[in-house]
Design an enzyme around this catalytic site. Structure first.
Site, PDB file in Angstrom:
ATOM      1  CG  HIS A  13       0.202   7.249   5.148  1.00  0.00           C
ATOM      2  ND1 HIS A  13       1.443   7.375   5.835  1.00  0.00           N
ATOM      3  CD2 HIS A  13       0.344   5.546   5.013  1.00  0.00           C
ATOM      4  CE1 HIS A  13       2.283   6.722   6.002  1.00  0.00           C
ATOM      5  NE2 HIS A  13       1.547   5.421   5.356  1.00  0.00           N
ATOM      6  CB  CYS A  27       4.873   2.505   7.457  1.00  0.00           C
ATOM      7  SG  CYS A  27       4.610   3.975   6.404  1.00  0.00           S
ATOM      8  CG  LEU A  28       6.443   0.836   1.425  1.00  0.00           C
ATOM      9  CD1 LEU A  28       5.814   1.014  -0.159  1.00  0.00           C
ATOM     10  CD2 LEU A  28       7.487  -0.060   1.387  1.00  0.00           C
ATOM     11  CD  GLN A  72       3.282   5.965   2.695  1.00  0.00           C
ATOM     12  OE1 GLN A  72       2.395   5.339   1.979  1.00  0.00           O
ATOM     13  NE2 GLN A  72       4.371   5.258   3.151  1.00  0.00           N
ATOM     14  N   GLY A 131       0.831  -1.079   0.099  1.00  0.00           N
ATOM     15  CA  GLY A 131      -0.118  -0.212  -0.237  1.00  0.00           C
ATOM     16  C   GLY A 131       0.800   1.108   0.184  1.00  0.00           C
ATOM     17  CG  HIS A 175      -1.069   1.745   7.299  1.00  0.00           C
ATOM     18  ND1 HIS A 175       0.097   1.624   8.275  1.00  0.00           N
ATOM     19  CD2 HIS A 175      -0.221   2.408   6.448  1.00  0.00           C
ATOM     20  CE1 HIS A 175       1.111   1.719   7.862  1.00  0.00           C
ATOM     21  NE2 HIS A 175       1.017   2.557   6.601  1.00  0.00           N
ATOM     22  CD  GLU A 176      -0.984   2.695   2.684  1.00  0.00           C
ATOM     23  OE1 GLU A 176      -0.761   3.922   2.490  1.00  0.00           O
ATOM     24  OE2 GLU A 176      -0.460   1.747   2.766  1.00  0.00           O
TER      25      GLU A 176
HETATM   26 NI    NI Z   1       2.482   3.670   5.509  1.00  0.00          NI
END
Ligand code: NI
Length: 200
Positions: free
Chosen positions: A167, A121-122, A78, A73, A163-164
């Site tokens: 962001h 998380c990236l 991000q 995701g 989660h996304e």
């Molecule tokens: Ni994330």
């Protein structure tokens, strides 16, 4: 006749057009993923008023960057873009499963039942910690063609969407971790700072 048939065929093509992106890692992905500590991750993203080719191009670049980082995701903030769009693919090893693009996603309702799940998380690589969230959600959004959609999600999909969407609101999963000692240790071990965690 030929002309109108061609137009019809073109219209049919446009209607089924969606996002098609290679899932193979790209050596130089199009978008840089910002990391915990970058203030850009803390901004509130704005609604997308028109879903056009520029938004589809953004979704493609986000997917390529996500696949290259082996993520499931990614949200636009991000990559430093303050728009309410996120991409998800829970089946990144399978080249034929299409990814999801969620534009202006909104959670309509959340279940009373909750789940604990280890998130990553990236933007915070190699840090994995338990987060408690509603187990299932009802969601409205627009797809990559601008079509209004609704979805009931549970399991990993519900987890990933929540989660996304965080962001899009400048919230990171580490803000939701309740075990603060473990959080601090994990972050420090990976070269991050717990001062960059916000209390919510
Ligand atoms: Ni994330």
């Amino acid at each position: 006749m030929a002309g109108s048939f061609a137009q019809l065929a073109k219209k049919a093509e446009q209607t089924k057009a969606s996002i098609s992106v290679s899932k193979e890692p790209d050596q130089s992905p199009p978008l840089e993923i910002y990391k915990l500590g970058d203030e850009v991750l803390r901004n509130q993203a704005g609604r997308i008023s028109k879903v056009d080719v520029s938004i589809r191009d953004l979704a493609k670049d986000m997917l390529t960057s996500m696949y290259s980082a082996k993520g499931i995701g990614l949200a636009a903030p991000q990559v430093g873009i303050q728009k309410r769009i996120l991409v998800i693919d829970l089946d990144i090893e399978n080249p034929t499963t299409p990814p999801y693009v969620f534009i202006n996603p909104e959670i309509i309702s959340s279940s009373a039942s909750i789940d604990t799940y280890e998130e990553g998380c990236l933007s915070i690589p190699a840090v994995y910690l338990d987060v408690i969230r509603p187990a299932s959600i009802k969601l409205s959004y627009r797809d990559e063609m601008g079509r209004p959609k609704k979805m009931n999600a549970d399991g990993l999909m519900a987890r990933c969407i929540q989660h996304e969407i965080d962001h899009l609101n400048g919230v990171l999963f580490v803000d939701r971790v309740s075990d603060k000692d473990k959080l601090k240790n994990e972050l420090n071990e990976q070269g991050f700072h717990d001062k960059d965690v916000k209390s919510i």
